[in-house]
Design an enzyme around this catalytic site. Structure first.
Site, PDB file in Angstrom:
ATOM      1  N   ASN A   1       6.993   5.812  -1.566  1.00 13.82           N
ATOM      2  CA  ASN A   1       6.999   5.209  -0.240  1.00 13.82           C
ATOM      3  C   ASN A   1       6.717   3.723  -0.401  1.00 13.82           C
ATOM      4  OD1 ASN A   1       7.312   7.654   1.029  1.00 13.82           O
ATOM      5  ND2 ASN A   1       5.204   7.812   1.726  1.00 13.82           N
TER       6      ASN A   1
ATOM      7  N   GLU B   1       3.617   0.385  -7.314  1.00 12.99           N
ATOM      8  CA  GLU B   1       2.499   1.056  -6.663  1.00 12.99           C
ATOM      9  C   GLU B   1       1.292   0.131  -6.780  1.00 12.99           C
ATOM     10  OE1 GLU B   1       0.382   3.758  -4.569  1.00 12.99           O
ATOM     11  OE2 GLU B   1       2.507   4.001  -5.071  1.00 12.99           O
TER      12      GLU B   1
ATOM     13  N   PRO C   1       0.824  -1.215   0.000  1.00 16.59           N
ATOM     14  CA  PRO C   1       0.000   0.000   0.000  1.00 16.59           C
ATOM     15  C   PRO C   1       0.856   1.262   0.000  1.00 16.59           C
ATOM     16  CG  PRO C   1       0.083  -0.946   2.181  1.00 16.59           C
ATOM     17  CD  PRO C   1       0.838  -1.883   1.302  1.00 16.59           C
ATOM     18  N   CYS C   2       1.410   1.622  -1.146  1.00 13.70           N
ATOM     19  CA  CYS C   2       2.419   2.677  -1.248  1.00 13.70           C
ATOM     20  C   CYS C   2       1.820   3.995  -1.751  1.00 13.70           C
ATOM     21  CB  CYS C   2       3.531   2.230  -2.189  1.00 13.70           C
ATOM     22  SG  CYS C   2       4.164   0.570  -1.835  1.00 13.70           S
ATOM     23  N   THR C   3       2.679   5.016  -1.876  1.00 15.37           N
ATOM     24  CA  THR C   3       2.322   6.281  -2.518  1.00 15.37           C
ATOM     25  C   THR C   3       3.470   6.683  -3.438  1.00 15.37           C
ATOM     26  OG1 THR C   3       1.122   6.978  -0.527  1.00 15.37           O
ATOM     27  CG2 THR C   3       1.583   8.661  -2.197  1.00 15.37           C
TER      28      THR C   3
END
Length: 465
Positions: free
Chosen positions: A23, A97, A2-4
């Site tokens: 991230n 992502e 669960p990135c950004t």
């Protein structure tokens, strides 16, 4: 994961570099990471995914590259998960992502349980490409041949361009070039909007347009193709988990625009109101809706508002990489991996040259359990102390961030000048020396931050009389 993701084109940055940043988040607080160099002799000649057992035939002649894999004790259990790096040709890749999709496309092209995914992408692609566009093509070929078991966004960049690529169903994909004067925020949902199958800034699996037509997937009905509408999710959870993150970064970089945090039609790319820097990218990817009622630490909003939206910088950040290809220096020093370990609200970010054969121990030798000699665990220690009293330690944390960045920038400036006339082993030795100087300074600044917090907090503990 669960990135950004945050991408910035070369005409949208203050120094003319391309920047791709992400991230890497995890499902719970701890997933220790390390920063390594993979030399050709360490690159597998035959590749097999740990999780799906998918075997991929790799090309010959891999390049050296940097990566951010699992710690060694986990690789045999869960796979490599290389996440992001820069190769000898100054091509950068970040993967992935984790994205969302919908049942309409999954009904047409189901995911492939024994295919490839985030575990594999960097290892099987980055060593073999010499441009961002080549990266899209190679991964696209793999997706069509082996299929994938998850929906993902993948980023490639070189000194001139950035491409954002999204997997579609089990075997399909689309990619769009980020406009040079713009930035893109990708927050765990399908991001590409307007798509022109005839344009030079798009790439896609060969039958993608026909697939949309044959299966009546286009819901807009006006002849245009908005891939987010066609392939993306439109779930209630998107409005709390995904959309607000895109809204907040666009609010930071385009403050004169007035949008709502639940707007599902925010644009794929935007031209910022000011040229962006490493500092801007780090702030955005550490953010928690500061100066809004949605900040979990805020006194402004209600309890419901403070917990309404998933922050960008939070407990489950494992590492942040900003992969920068600079255009104002020689190619031999152009590739920089800016790196921060642990929760981004409480860490500093440092620059590392990628034209090297080894990395500093503080970032390379991360242990599976607590070891304060590792930057990963030191950041978690600072976070654990600071989280209960964020206002008490705010000045100390801000000093850590500024001093770490300033020190890293200064070493880069001095080393760029020294390296101008160097080549070969002399050059790599100088760059490795600079990396170690930066890592040592960052570690010492983090330890000072922790010490200052202890000295401040000890005077205020409740067990007093």
């Amino acid at each position: 994961m669960p990135c950004t993701t945050l991408l910035v084109g070369k005409k949208a940055t203050a120094d003319g570099s391309t920047m791709i940043a992400r991230n890497e988040d995890y499902f719970h607080a701890f997933n220790p990471k390390r920063f390594v160099v993979v030399t050709p002799d360490k690159q597998p000649k035959k590749y097999q995914s740990v999780n799906t057992k998918c075997q991929v035939a790799l090309p010959s002649g891999p390049q050296r590259y940097t990566a951010l894999p699992e710690i060694e004790s986990m690789e045999k259990k869960t796979g490599i998960w290389g996440e992001g790096g820069i190769n000898d040709a100054n091509v950068a890749m970040s993967a992935t992502e984790t994205s969302t999709t919908n049942s309409r496309i999954l009904g047409v092209d189901p995911l492939v349980k024994n295919g490839i995914g985030e575990e594999d992408f960097v290892t099987i692609v980055l060593p073999y490409i010499r441009s961002a566009k080549e990266g899209v093509k190679l991964l696209g070929n793999y997706l069509e041949k082996y299929g994938t078991y998850e929906s993902n966004g993948v980023i490639f960049s070189d000194k001139d361009s950035i491409w954002y690529m999204e997997t579609i169903g089990g075997h399909h994909w689309a990619a769009k070039r980020v406009p040079d004067d713009s930035y893109v925020v990708a927050p765990n949902w399908f991001c590409i909007t307007d798509f022109d199958f005839e344009a030079s800034d798009t790439m896609f699996s060969a039958d993608l347009e026909q697939l949309i037509i044959n299966h009546h997937l286009n819901v807009d009905g006006d002849g245009s193709y908005n891939l987010r509408h066609i392939f993306g999710s439109h779930n209630d959870s998107d409005y709390a988990y995904n959309i607000p993150r895109q809204w907040y970064v666009q609010k930071l970089f385009n403050p004169s625009d007035v949008e709502q945090p639940d707007n599902p039609n925010l644009p794929f790319a935007k031209k910022p109101e000011h040229l962006l820097t490493i500092e801007d990218v780090k702030y955005a990817l550490s953010s928690r809706y500061q100066h809004t009622p949605y900040d979990p630490y805020s006194d402004r909003g209600s309890d419901a508002e403070r917990h309404a939206f998933r922050p960008i910088g939070f407990q489950r950040n494992q590492e942040l990489h900003i992969l920068q290809i600079r255009n104002d220096v020689p190619a031999k020093v152009a590739g920089i991996c800016w790196l921060a370990f642990g929760p981004n609200a409480y860490n500093g970010i440092v620059p590392f040259y990628t034209n090297v054969f080894d990395t500093p121990a503080q970032y390379r030798d991360t242990k599976p359990k607590f070891d304060i000699s590792n930057m990963y665990w030191l950041t978690h220690t600072i976070t654990t102390v600071a989280d209960d009293h964020p206002k008490r330690y705010n000045y100390t944390i801000e000093a850590l961030k500024q001093n770490t960045l300033g020190t890293g920038r200064h070493v880069l400036m001095l080393t760029d000048d020294k390296a101008a006339e160097m080549s070969g082993k002399e050059l790599t030795t100088e760059l490795e020396k600079a990396n170690q100087e930066i890592a040592t300074a960052a570690y010492n600044l983090a330890m000072k931050c922790l010490g200052d917090m202890v000295e401040t907090g000890s005077l205020l503990i409740r067990l007093n009389f």
